[in-house]
Design a protein around this motif. Structure first.
Motif, PDB file in Angstrom:
ATOM      1  N   ALA A 284       0.822  -1.206   0.000  1.00 26.23           N
ATOM      2  CA  ALA A 284       0.000   0.000   0.000  1.00 26.23           C
ATOM      3  C   ALA A 284       0.859   1.261   0.000  1.00 26.23           C
ATOM      4  O   ALA A 284       0.527   2.256  -0.658  1.00 26.23           O
ATOM      5  CB  ALA A 284      -0.945  -0.015   1.195  1.00 26.23           C
ATOM      6  N   ASP A 285       1.976   1.225   0.741  1.00 25.05           N
ATOM      7  CA  ASP A 285       2.895   2.368   0.743  1.00 25.05           C
ATOM      8  C   ASP A 285       3.391   2.661  -0.676  1.00 25.05           C
ATOM      9  O   ASP A 285       3.414   3.816  -1.127  1.00 25.05           O
ATOM     10  CB  ASP A 285       4.101   2.097   1.646  1.00 25.05           C
ATOM     11  N   GLN A 286       3.809   1.608  -1.364  1.00 22.42           N
ATOM     12  CA  GLN A 286       4.331   1.767  -2.720  1.00 22.42           C
ATOM     13  C   GLN A 286       3.256   2.297  -3.671  1.00 22.42           C
ATOM     14  O   GLN A 286       3.511   3.192  -4.492  1.00 22.42           O
ATOM     15  CB  GLN A 286       4.872   0.431  -3.221  1.00 22.42           C
ATOM     16  N   LEU A 287       2.056   1.754  -3.549  1.00 24.88           N
ATOM     17  CA  LEU A 287       0.986   2.175  -4.456  1.00 24.88           C
ATOM     18  C   LEU A 287       0.480   3.570  -4.119  1.00 24.88           C
ATOM     19  O   LEU A 287       0.068   4.315  -5.013  1.00 24.88           O
ATOM     20  CB  LEU A 287      -0.158   1.157  -4.417  1.00 24.88           C
ATOM     21  N   ALA A 288       0.509   3.923  -2.850  1.00 21.54           N
ATOM     22  CA  ALA A 288       0.114   5.281  -2.478  1.00 21.54           C
ATOM     23  C   ALA A 288       1.065   6.299  -3.112  1.00 21.54           C
ATOM     24  O   ALA A 288       0.637   7.365  -3.589  1.00 21.54           O
ATOM     25  CB  ALA A 288       0.106   5.429  -0.960  1.00 21.54           C
ATOM     26  N   ASP A 289       2.358   5.980  -3.147  1.00 24.49           N
ATOM     27  CA  ASP A 289       3.323   6.851  -3.816  1.00 24.49           C
ATOM     28  C   ASP A 289       3.063   6.899  -5.320  1.00 24.49           C
ATOM     29  O   ASP A 289       3.089   7.965  -5.938  1.00 24.49           O
ATOM     30  CB  ASP A 289       4.752   6.367  -3.560  1.00 24.49           C
TER      31      ASP A 289
ATOM     32  N   THR B 219      -0.990 -10.154  -4.989  1.00 26.41           N
ATOM     33  CA  THR B 219      -1.853  -9.079  -4.504  1.00 26.41           C
ATOM     34  C   THR B 219      -1.358  -7.732  -5.016  1.00 26.41           C
ATOM     35  O   THR B 219      -2.157  -6.879  -5.432  1.00 26.41           O
ATOM     36  CB  THR B 219      -1.896  -9.075  -2.968  1.00 26.41           C
ATOM     37  N   GLY B 220      -0.050  -7.527  -4.994  1.00 27.27           N
ATOM     38  CA  GLY B 220       0.504  -6.285  -5.507  1.00 27.27           C
ATOM     39  C   GLY B 220       0.166  -6.075  -6.972  1.00 27.27           C
ATOM     40  O   GLY B 220      -0.226  -4.975  -7.386  1.00 27.27           O
ATOM     41  N   ARG B 221       0.303  -7.129  -7.766  1.00 32.59           N
ATOM     42  CA  ARG B 221      -0.019  -7.038  -9.193  1.00 32.59           C
ATOM     43  C   ARG B 221      -1.501  -6.763  -9.414  1.00 32.59           C
ATOM     44  O   ARG B 221      -1.887  -5.909 -10.229  1.00 32.59           O
ATOM     45  CB  ARG B 221       0.378  -8.329  -9.905  1.00 32.59           C
ATOM     46  N   PHE B 222      -2.340  -7.504  -8.667  1.00 33.52           N
ATOM     47  CA  PHE B 222      -3.783  -7.380  -8.830  1.00 33.52           C
ATOM     48  C   PHE B 222      -4.271  -6.000  -8.399  1.00 33.52           C
ATOM     49  O   PHE B 222      -5.052  -5.339  -9.103  1.00 33.52           O
ATOM     50  CB  PHE B 222      -4.470  -8.488  -8.020  1.00 33.52           C
ATOM     51  N   ALA B 223      -3.812  -5.536  -7.251  1.00 40.80           N
ATOM     52  CA  ALA B 223      -4.220  -4.226  -6.763  1.00 40.80           C
ATOM     53  C   ALA B 223      -3.734  -3.115  -7.695  1.00 40.80           C
ATOM     54  O   ALA B 223      -4.461  -2.142  -7.947  1.00 40.80           O
ATOM     55  CB  ALA B 223      -3.705  -4.000  -5.344  1.00 40.80           C
ATOM     56  N   THR B 224      -2.517  -3.243  -8.215  1.00 38.23           N
ATOM     57  CA  THR B 224      -1.989  -2.256  -9.152  1.00 38.23           C
ATOM     58  C   THR B 224      -2.866  -2.164 -10.390  1.00 38.23           C
ATOM     59  O   THR B 224      -3.215  -1.069 -10.854  1.00 38.23           O
ATOM     60  CB  THR B 224      -0.554  -2.604  -9.564  1.00 38.23           C
ATOM     61  N   ASP B 225      -3.224  -3.321 -10.932  1.00 40.02           N
ATOM     62  CA  ASP B 225      -4.042  -3.333 -12.148  1.00 40.02           C
ATOM     63  C   ASP B 225      -5.423  -2.762 -11.875  1.00 40.02           C
ATOM     64  O   ASP B 225      -5.972  -1.998 -12.678  1.00 40.02           O
ATOM     65  CB  ASP B 225      -4.147  -4.758 -12.689  1.00 40.02           C
ATOM     66  N   ARG B 226      -6.000  -3.098 -10.717  1.00 39.49           N
ATOM     67  CA  ARG B 226      -7.327  -2.576 -10.384  1.00 39.49           C
ATOM     68  C   ARG B 226      -7.308  -1.063 -10.191  1.00 39.49           C
ATOM     69  O   ARG B 226      -8.206  -0.358 -10.662  1.00 39.49           O
ATOM     70  CB  ARG B 226      -7.859  -3.254  -9.121  1.00 39.49           C
ATOM     71  N   LEU B 227      -6.296  -0.554  -9.504  1.00 37.87           N
ATOM     72  CA  LEU B 227      -6.207   0.888  -9.300  1.00 37.87           C
ATOM     73  C   LEU B 227      -5.945   1.620 -10.617  1.00 37.87           C
ATOM     74  O   LEU B 227      -6.481   2.709 -10.853  1.00 37.87           O
ATOM     75  CB  LEU B 227      -5.105   1.205  -8.286  1.00 37.87           C
ATOM     76  N   THR B 228      -5.125   1.016 -11.468  1.00 39.27           N
ATOM     77  CA  THR B 228      -4.896   1.598 -12.793  1.00 39.27           C
ATOM     78  C   THR B 228      -6.193   1.663 -13.576  1.00 39.27           C
ATOM     79  O   THR B 228      -6.517   2.687 -14.204  1.00 39.27           O
ATOM     80  CB  THR B 228      -3.852   0.787 -13.565  1.00 39.27           C
ATOM     81  N   ALA B 229      -6.952   0.562 -13.541  1.00 39.30           N
ATOM     82  CA  ALA B 229      -8.231   0.525 -14.256  1.00 39.30           C
ATOM     83  C   ALA B 229      -9.196   1.566 -13.705  1.00 39.30           C
ATOM     84  O   ALA B 229      -9.890   2.261 -14.460  1.00 39.30           O
ATOM     85  CB  ALA B 229      -8.842  -0.875 -14.151  1.00 39.30           C
TER      86      ALA B 229
END
Length: 216
Positions: free
Chosen positions: A19-24, A60-70
């Motif tokens: 979450a830290d990485q994706l928040a950035d 989870t990191g890959r899936f969450a990244t793709d979902r947030l990108t979408a």
């Protein structure tokens, strides 16, 4: 602050690092609370269906990244440089995985492809993995993903294969249903004919969405 996930042994420290990485990564696009929710929801969804738990946090990191990108694309916060195609079948363990891999191969960057399952399985069908390996497509790092609202909203084209009415319908989306045989339980030889059917359809879709540039 995210709450522990009931009924699951949750690697919360690892998920908070994701979450830290994706928040950035999505600074100025999503609030931290949204990122936390997507990461923990993605872990929960994958943990409920995945047979292999060893690499679950990485998935989870890959899936969450793709979902947030979408989600960002659907909201107009991120540009979509090429058409987005979403393939949906029931388990995301056979047909939709093959279609996504074949279209991505032929498109060579001219479209972006996602896949999902209305009731995702726990692993990709081994016969499908073997049949795709024969044409140089490695599905070894892929995994069944649950169908989520965000990836449907981001798609320009949604292709369904045997999942009925489980896919949400939004105005302005292009929908197609491919009557393709389910490879579940079939031999590699039988899957080859399904692969050929999907490949033909994928190339026709690509020619319609993003024709190859004509050499000058």
């Amino acid at each position: 602050m995210s709450q522990p996930l009931t009924g699951l042994v949750t690697p919360e420290a690892a998920l908070h690092r994701i979450a830290d990485q994706l928040a950035d990564r999505f600074t100025g696009v999503f609030a931290r609370e949204t990122v936390d929710r997507y990461v923990f929801e993605s872990y929960t969804a994958l943990a409920r269906t995945s047979r292999v738990q060893t690499h679950l946090t990485a998935l989870t990191g890959r899936f969450a990244t793709d979902r947030l990108t979408a989600l960002a694309q659907a909201k107009g916060a991120l540009a979509k440089p090429v058409p987005e195609v979403l393939f949906v079948c029931v388990q995301n363990a056979g047909r939709s995985q093959m279609a996504a891999a074949l279209l991505a191969h032929h498109a060579a960057g001219r479209v972006h492809v996602r896949s999902a399952g209305s009731q995702p399985g726990d692993e990709i069908d081994p016969a499908v993995v073997a049949a795709m390996a024969e044409v140089g497509s490695d599905l070894g790092t892929e995994y069944p993903k649950p169908l989520t609202d965000d990836v449907v909203r981001a798609a320009d084209v949604v292709v369904t294969m045997g999942c009925g009415d489980s896919c949400p319908v939004y105005p302005g989306k292009r929908y197609a249903d491919w009557a393709v045989r389910d490879p579940a339980g079939l031999s590699v030889g039988e899957v080859r004919s399904i692969r050929a059917d999907i490949d033909f359809r994928a190339q026709a879709l690509l020619a319609d969405l993003a024709p190859a540039p004509v050499p000058s």
